[in-house]
Design a protein around this motif. Sequence first.
Motif, PDB file in Angstrom:
ATOM      1  N   LEU A 164       0.812  -1.213   0.000  1.00  0.00           N
ATOM      2  CA  LEU A 164       0.000   0.000   0.000  1.00  0.00           C
ATOM      3  C   LEU A 164       0.851   1.270   0.000  1.00  0.00           C
ATOM      4  O   LEU A 164       0.706   2.131  -0.872  1.00  0.00           O
ATOM      5  N   LYS A 174       2.234   3.409  -3.626  1.00  0.00           N
ATOM      6  CA  LYS A 174       1.561   4.697  -3.772  1.00  0.00           C
ATOM      7  C   LYS A 174       2.560   5.852  -3.803  1.00  0.00           C
ATOM      8  O   LYS A 174       2.381   6.823  -4.542  1.00  0.00           O
ATOM      9  N   ILE A 175       3.624   5.769  -3.003  1.00  0.00           N
ATOM     10  CA  ILE A 175       4.610   6.857  -2.949  1.00  0.00           C
ATOM     11  C   ILE A 175       5.567   6.787  -4.128  1.00  0.00           C
ATOM     12  O   ILE A 175       5.926   7.811  -4.727  1.00  0.00           O
ATOM     13  N   ARG A 199       5.119   5.334  -7.088  1.00  0.00           N
ATOM     14  CA  ARG A 199       4.553   5.218  -8.432  1.00  0.00           C
ATOM     15  C   ARG A 199       4.867   6.439  -9.282  1.00  0.00           C
ATOM     16  O   ARG A 199       5.104   6.346 -10.488  1.00  0.00           O
ATOM     17  N   ARG A 200       4.894   7.616  -8.670  1.00  0.00           N
ATOM     18  CA  ARG A 200       5.140   8.841  -9.420  1.00  0.00           C
ATOM     19  C   ARG A 200       6.627   9.158  -9.570  1.00  0.00           C
ATOM     20  O   ARG A 200       6.985  10.065 -10.309  1.00  0.00           O
TER      21      ARG A 200
END
Length: 405
Positions: free
Chosen positions: A347, A351-352, A354-355
């Motif tokens: 999680l 999320k962190i 991915r960009r």
Amino acid sequence: MADDGPMASSGDREPGRAPAPGDRNRKPEHATAPEHADRPTGTTGTTDDGEPAGNGSSRFGTPGRPLKRSSFLVGFTGAAGVLLAYALYLGLRNAAGILVLVVIALFLAVGLHPAVVRLRSWGLPHGLAVAVVALTVVLLLCGGLFALVPPIVTQTGQFIEQLPSYLEALRRNETVNDLVERYDLMERVQSAANADTVGQALGGVLGGAQLIFGTVFRGLTVLVLTIYFLAYFDRLRDLGYSLVPRSRRERVRLIGDEILTKVGAYMVGALSIAVLAGVSTFVFALIVGLPYPFALAVVVAVTDLIPQIGATLGAVIVSLVGFATDLPVGIACAVFFLIYQQVENYLIYPKIMRRSVSVNEVAALVAALLGVSLLGVVGALIAIPAVAALQLILREVVLPRQESR
């Protein structure tokens, strides 16, 4: 009719006189060019005095004739090249420690540069922004040392104080006494306590002091280099781009800026995940009553920066402390980190990150293993950004070139 005298030659013709009909087919005296007139530009001839002359001369003299390619000259040039390569290898091997420090400082500077850019966007001057970032890093380092050093000193002192009681308990144990008598351990210990052993112990103490001071020196070197690279980051980047040919400079600049952006984003993401892991560990340690919760939180945050194995290493350390405190506390630590690592892996981390960077799991694992084998923990830290940069170069440069062939 008066005699006008002999006809004037074409060379004596007055400037305003029209040419005679026969003069058009007559070749001028300078039509016959000298031997050196057809020489290509850049070659040299000789003057009447025997001195070299021609277009190749300059204020540093005229270049001499090229040497003949004899077998002796070819062999000597090859031997000189081999010696130069070996000398370069020795220089790189002797300077490996300094080069590693430079790589660490560059990596940290690239990761901290987005913070400097953000502060400059808020209106701070460049020097003040660099000073604020450097001061924050120094405060974090001091806070980590303040959290780790006192527990280590306290636990070491308690162990030394309780060492006689531990030895007395061992002497009361019948099994231990039987082993001491059977293998003559006391005599071996007494025989080992001689001058050589004392000298080795002294050398060990001096080696430990050298290790401590060496670590402090390396840390200060990395800190100073990081501040220097942050202060001159734009100049160093422009200097690196200026070494590229002008026809390819714009494309290299775009790809290089993208790589630097990915490395900076990875650093920010990794630090965010590490801080979150440290805060979670600190809250959990306070709830279950672990000793030195702040020190354990710092350990988990630092180890969480290591890809693949760092989170597991921090969990094992805290769980061992929990089992040493109490069995239920140790079990609670193991369960907490088992659940937290699943949440982080599936999680928080995706999320962190991915960009910032998108790296294949197999490539990340292989890169981490290679980085550890080459540069240790430092190699593990820079492995994933290096793979992300390599993926970008392959996608934008190598693969399109292969498709166009």
